[in-house]
Motif scaffolding. Structure first.
Motif, PDB file in Angstrom:
ATOM      1  N   GLN A   7      21.742  57.738  33.746  1.00  0.00           N
ATOM      2  CA  GLN A   7      23.181  57.720  33.995  1.00  0.00           C
ATOM      3  C   GLN A   7      23.822  58.857  33.219  1.00  0.00           C
ATOM      4  N   LEU A   8      24.668  59.610  33.907  1.00  0.00           N
ATOM      5  CA  LEU A   8      25.398  60.698  33.275  1.00  0.00           C
ATOM      6  C   LEU A   8      26.825  60.255  32.996  1.00  0.00           C
ATOM      7  N   LEU A   9      27.287  60.547  31.799  1.00  0.00           N
ATOM      8  CA  LEU A   9      28.633  60.162  31.379  1.00  0.00           C
ATOM      9  C   LEU A   9      29.540  61.373  31.341  1.00  0.00           C
ATOM     10  N   THR A  10      30.792  61.152  31.641  1.00  0.00           N
ATOM     11  CA  THR A  10      31.793  62.199  31.453  1.00  0.00           C
ATOM     12  C   THR A  10      32.144  62.244  29.965  1.00  0.00           C
ATOM     13  N   VAL A  11      32.829  63.284  29.549  1.00  0.00           N
ATOM     14  CA  VAL A  11      33.251  63.371  28.147  1.00  0.00           C
ATOM     15  C   VAL A  11      34.134  62.171  27.776  1.00  0.00           C
ATOM     16  N   PRO A  12      35.134  61.792  28.597  1.00  0.00           N
ATOM     17  CA  PRO A  12      35.925  60.614  28.237  1.00  0.00           C
ATOM     18  C   PRO A  12      35.087  59.325  28.128  1.00  0.00           C
ATOM     19  N   GLU A  13      34.068  59.186  28.969  1.00  0.00           N
ATOM     20  CA  GLU A  13      33.205  58.005  28.871  1.00  0.00           C
ATOM     21  C   GLU A  13      32.401  58.026  27.573  1.00  0.00           C
ATOM     22  N   ALA A  14      31.902  59.208  27.191  1.00  0.00           N
ATOM     23  CA  ALA A  14      31.176  59.332  25.922  1.00  0.00           C
ATOM     24  C   ALA A  14      32.111  59.056  24.745  1.00  0.00           C
ATOM     25  N   MET A  15      33.351  59.518  24.855  1.00  0.00           N
ATOM     26  CA  MET A  15      34.343  59.249  23.813  1.00  0.00           C
ATOM     27  C   MET A  15      34.531  57.750  23.633  1.00  0.00           C
ATOM     28  N   THR A  16      34.626  57.038  24.737  1.00  0.00           N
ATOM     29  CA  THR A  16      34.814  55.584  24.690  1.00  0.00           C
ATOM     30  C   THR A  16      33.593  54.899  24.099  1.00  0.00           C
ATOM     31  N   ARG A  17      32.417  55.292  24.539  1.00  0.00           N
ATOM     32  CA  ARG A  17      31.180  54.661  24.048  1.00  0.00           C
ATOM     33  C   ARG A  17      30.992  54.872  22.555  1.00  0.00           C
ATOM     34  N   LEU A  18      31.311  56.081  22.075  1.00  0.00           N
ATOM     35  CA  LEU A  18      31.097  56.395  20.664  1.00  0.00           C
ATOM     36  C   LEU A  18      32.332  56.153  19.795  1.00  0.00           C
ATOM     37  N   LYS A  19      33.459  55.840  20.447  1.00  0.00           N
ATOM     38  CA  LYS A  19      34.713  55.635  19.716  1.00  0.00           C
ATOM     39  C   LYS A  19      35.073  56.875  18.887  1.00  0.00           C
ATOM     40  N   LEU A  20      34.903  58.049  19.522  1.00  0.00           N
ATOM     41  CA  LEU A  20      35.210  59.326  18.881  1.00  0.00           C
ATOM     42  C   LEU A  20      36.180  60.106  19.751  1.00  0.00           C
ATOM     43  N   GLY A  21      36.849  61.061  19.150  1.00  0.00           N
ATOM     44  CA  GLY A  21      37.792  61.892  19.878  1.00  0.00           C
ATOM     45  C   GLY A  21      37.107  63.024  20.629  1.00  0.00           C
ATOM     46  N   ARG A  22      37.873  63.648  21.488  1.00  0.00           N
ATOM     47  CA  ARG A  22      37.379  64.749  22.331  1.00  0.00           C
ATOM     48  C   ARG A  22      36.822  65.905  21.498  1.00  0.00           C
ATOM     49  N   THR A  23      37.543  66.297  20.456  1.00  0.00           N
ATOM     50  CA  THR A  23      37.110  67.404  19.607  1.00  0.00           C
ATOM     51  C   THR A  23      35.755  67.105  18.970  1.00  0.00           C
ATOM     52  N   LYS A  24      35.566  65.891  18.485  1.00  0.00           N
ATOM     53  CA  LYS A  24      34.300  65.509  17.845  1.00  0.00           C
ATOM     54  C   LYS A  24      33.162  65.520  18.859  1.00  0.00           C
ATOM     55  N   ILE A  25      33.405  65.047  20.073  1.00  0.00           N
ATOM     56  CA  ILE A  25      32.365  65.050  21.110  1.00  0.00           C
ATOM     57  C   ILE A  25      31.932  66.487  21.396  1.00  0.00           C
ATOM     58  N   TYR A  26      32.892  67.391  21.555  1.00  0.00           N
ATOM     59  CA  TYR A  26      32.540  68.789  21.822  1.00  0.00           C
ATOM     60  C   TYR A  26      31.851  69.431  20.618  1.00  0.00           C
ATOM     61  N   GLU A  27      32.200  69.033  19.411  1.00  0.00           N
ATOM     62  CA  GLU A  27      31.511  69.525  18.223  1.00  0.00           C
ATOM     63  C   GLU A  27      30.050  69.062  18.230  1.00  0.00           C
ATOM     64  N   LEU A  28      29.816  67.801  18.586  1.00  0.00           N
ATOM     65  CA  LEU A  28      28.453  67.273  18.667  1.00  0.00           C
ATOM     66  C   LEU A  28      27.642  68.004  19.742  1.00  0.00           C
ATOM     67  N   ILE A  29      28.293  68.348  20.838  1.00  0.00           N
ATOM     68  CA  ILE A  29      27.623  69.105  21.901  1.00  0.00           C
ATOM     69  C   ILE A  29      27.300  70.515  21.397  1.00  0.00           C
ATOM     70  N   ARG A  30      28.277  71.152  20.762  1.00  0.00           N
ATOM     71  CA  ARG A  30      28.097  72.521  20.260  1.00  0.00           C
ATOM     72  C   ARG A  30      26.973  72.595  19.231  1.00  0.00           C
TER      73      ARG A  30
END
Length: 62
Positions: A7-30
């Motif tokens: 299953q592929l998640l969108t960034v907002p779905e990953a944000m919800t699952r991890l309870k993290l903000g958009r900036t943090k998700i992109y930092e984890l990706i980077r």
């Protein structure tokens, strides 16, 4: 042969699952702590990557 449901998640779905903000998700990706793929302008994060991230954080905390 085993088949796993990927299953592929969108960034907002990953944000919800991890309870993290958009900036943090992109930092984890980077920093490659979360794996992601892009198709055109759409970025998707495999659910297994989110689970791996949680598992690694739990191991770090132990």
């Amino acid at each position: 042969m085993t088949t796993t449901s990927l299953q592929l998640l969108t960034v907002p779905e990953a944000m919800t699952r991890l309870k993290l903000g958009r900036t943090k998700i992109y930092e984890l990706i980077r920093t490659r702590r979360l794996v992601s793929i892009t198709e055109g302008r759409a970025r998707r994060i495999p659910e297994s990557s989110v689970q791996d991230y949680i598992r690694s954080r739990l191991e770090e905390a132990a």
